[in-house]
Design a protein around this motif. Structure first.
Motif, mmCIF file in Angstrom:
data_model
loop_
_atom_site.group_PDB
_atom_site.id
_atom_site.type_symbol
_atom_site.label_atom_id
_atom_site.label_comp_id
_atom_site.label_asym_id
_atom_site.label_seq_id
_atom_site.Cartn_x
_atom_site.Cartn_y
_atom_site.Cartn_z
ATOM 1 N N VAL A 46 7.783 -4.902 -3.880
ATOM 2 C CA VAL A 46 6.582 -4.377 -4.539
ATOM 3 C C VAL A 46 5.577 -4.025 -3.442
ATOM 4 O O VAL A 46 5.144 -4.892 -2.684
ATOM 5 N N ASP A 47 5.238 -2.739 -3.358
ATOM 6 C CA ASP A 47 4.352 -2.213 -2.320
ATOM 7 C C ASP A 47 2.899 -2.290 -2.790
ATOM 8 O O ASP A 47 2.633 -2.295 -3.985
ATOM 9 N N ASP A 48 1.987 -2.352 -1.839
ATOM 10 C CA ASP A 48 0.537 -2.376 -2.133
ATOM 11 C C ASP A 48 0.214 -3.500 -3.107
ATOM 12 O O ASP A 48 -0.607 -3.339 -4.015
ATOM 13 N N PHE A 49 0.867 -4.647 -2.931
ATOM 14 C CA PHE A 49 0.669 -5.753 -3.867
ATOM 15 C C PHE A 49 -0.791 -6.204 -3.857
ATOM 16 O O PHE A 49 -1.388 -6.393 -2.806
ATOM 17 N N ALA A 63 3.020 -8.321 5.381
ATOM 18 C CA ALA A 63 1.623 -7.862 5.426
ATOM 19 C C ALA A 63 1.593 -6.463 6.011
ATOM 20 O O ALA A 63 2.232 -6.196 7.028
ATOM 21 N N GLU A 64 0.865 -5.540 5.373
ATOM 22 C CA GLU A 64 0.783 -4.181 5.912
ATOM 23 C C GLU A 64 -0.606 -3.913 6.469
ATOM 24 O O GLU A 64 -1.576 -4.565 6.089
ATOM 25 N N GLY A 65 -0.679 -2.959 7.401
ATOM 26 C CA GLY A 65 -1.976 -2.535 7.929
ATOM 27 C C GLY A 65 -2.629 -3.522 8.877
ATOM 28 O O GLY A 65 -3.852 -3.627 8.915
HETATM 29 MG MG MG Z 1 2.166 -0.286 1.241
#
Ligand code: MG
Ligand code: C2E
Ligand code: MG
Ligand code: MG
Length: 295
Positions: free
Chosen positions: A182-185, A239-241
Motif C-alpha cells: 500500500v503506497d502513500d500510506f 519509509a518514502e521521501g
Molecule cells: Mg509513495
C-alpha cells in the motif's frame, strides 16, 4: 451589476475550464502516441535496508519526455491515464519494460548473487481488470523471473475506492507469489481495521509523515505507531521521501525496516541502477554526517 459580474465570472470560469479540458484532451492524445513512439522510459530508485544500509530493491518510476513540452511529471499524466482507458496500456508497458530491465540487472550480476527485486506502481483500476493477473504472470514468465522478485504498489486512495473489486485480484496475485504494497500510506482513508484483512506484504509510509518527523511533533508518534502496527501484522514497513540525516536517524531508531529518498539515492537511469546492484553499494552508514551524503 452583480449579475453582469457574475456572468463575467462564469464566462471566465468556462474559458479556463475549456482550456483545462482541451489541454487534458491533448495530453491524452499525446500520451497514446507516447506509448507507441518510445517517449516513455523508466527510472529506478533504490530502496535500502535501513539497518544494514544494503540495497534491498528498486522502485520503477515512469518518465515521459514529451517532444514539445519536455518532461511531463507522472503526477500530471497518471491521473489523465486513469480517467481515460489508457491506464491499462500504460501499466502493461511499465510492467513489461520493468521486468525486462530487472532481467538485465540480473545478467550484470556475478554468479551466486541474490536475485534483484523490483517494485512497480499500478493503479487501483488495474486491480479490477480481469486479465491483470495473467498480464503480470506473462511479464514475469517471458523474462524468466520469479514472482517473488516483483512487488506491486497501489496507492491507498485508488485502492480504497475500489476495494470490493480489487480484493479478488489482489488475492490471486498473492497466490501467484507477487508482493503487494500500500503506497502513500496515511494519506487515504483506509481504516486501521482494513490493514489486517488486506492481502498485502508491505506498506509505504507517505513522504508527508517522514517530512514532519524532524519537527518533534506528534507525527513522530504516528510514524512510530504505524511501524509498530505494520510489524505486528507481519508487514514490511517502508519509509518514502527520506531527505535529511535526521529523518534517517529517527526512522532507524524507530526500527523502520526499509527506506528510500533523495538523501540515499535519487531515481536513477537503468545504467546507474545496474551499477548500484552490482557493487551492492551501501549508503554512508549510521554515523554519517550530512556532508557524507553529498553526491
Ligand atoms: Mg509513495
Ligand atoms: P510514489 O509511488 O509515491 O513515488 C515516489 C515519488 O516521490 C516519485 O515521484 C519519486 O521520484 C519521489 N521521491 C523519491 N524520493 C523523494 C524524496 O526524498 N523527496 C521528494 N520530494 N520526492 C521523492 P515521481 O516519479 O514523480 O512519481 C510520482 C507518483 O506518480 C508516484 O508516487 C506514483 O504514485 C506515480 N507513478 C510513478 N510512476 C508510475 C507508474 O509507472 N505507474 C503508475 N500507475 N504510477 C506511477
Ligand atoms: Mg510508489
Ligand atoms: Mg508518494
Amino acid at each position: 451589476r452583480a449579475k453582469a459580474a457574475g456572468r463575467a465570472r462564469t464566462a471566465l470560469f468556462d474559458a479556463s475550464l475549456r482550456a483545462q479540458l482541451a489541454s487534458q484532451v491533448n495530453l491524452e492524445r499525446d500520451l497514446r502516441r507516447a506509448l507507441e513512439q518510445q517517449q516513455l522510459s523508466l527510472a529506478f530508485q533504490p530502496i535500502y535496508d535501513l539497518a544494514s544500509g544494503r540495497v534491498d530493491s528498486f522502485e520503477a518510476l515512469v518518465r515521459w519526455q514529451h517532444p514539445e513540452r519536455g518532461a511531463v511529471p507522472p503526477s500530471t499524466f497518471i491521473p489523465i491515464a486513469e480517467e481515460s482507458a489508457l491506464i491499462g496500456q500504460l501499466t502493461e508497458w511499465v510492467l513489461r519494460h520493468a521486468c525486462a530491465q530487472l532481467r538485465a540487472f540480473e545478467r550484470d550480476l556475478p554468479p551466486g548473487h541474490a536475485r534483484p527485486r523490483l517494485h512497480v506502481n499500478v493503479s487501483g483500476t488495474d486491480m479490477c481488470r480481469a486479465n491483470f493477473v495473467s498480464q503480470v504472470a506473462a511479464a514475469l514468465l517471458s523474462n524468466g523471473l520469479e514472482p517473488g522478485q516483483l512487488t506491486l504498489e497501489i496507492t491507498e486512495s485508488t485502492l480504497m475506492q475500489r476495494l470490493d473489486n480489487a480484493l479478488d485480484v489482489m488475492g490471486r496475485l498473492r497466490e501467484l507469489g507477487v508482493g503487494l504494497s500500500v503506497d502513500d500510506f496515511g494519506t487515504g482513508y483506509s481504516s486501521l481495521a482494513y490493514l489486517s484483512t488486506l492481502p498485502i506484504t508491505s506498506l509505504k509510509i507517505d513522504r508527508s509523515f517522514v517530512q514532519r518527523l524532524q519537527d518533534q511533533t506528534s507525527d513522530a508518534e504516528v510514524v512510530k505507531a504505524v511501524i509498530t502496527l505494520g510489524h505486528a501484522l507481519g508487514k514490511t514497513v517502508i519509509a518514502e521521501g527520506i531527505e535529511t540525516p535526521d529523518q534517517l536517524a529517527q526512522l532507524r531508531a524507530l526500527g523502520c525496516g526499509l527506506g528510500q529518498g533523495y538523501l540515499l539515492a535519487r531515481p536513477l537511469s537503468p545504467e546507474a541502477a545496474s551499477a548500484v546492484v552490482a557493487v551492492e553499494r551501501r549508503w554512508p552508514g549510521p554515523d554519517a554526517r550530512p556532508s557524507d551524503f553529498a553526491r
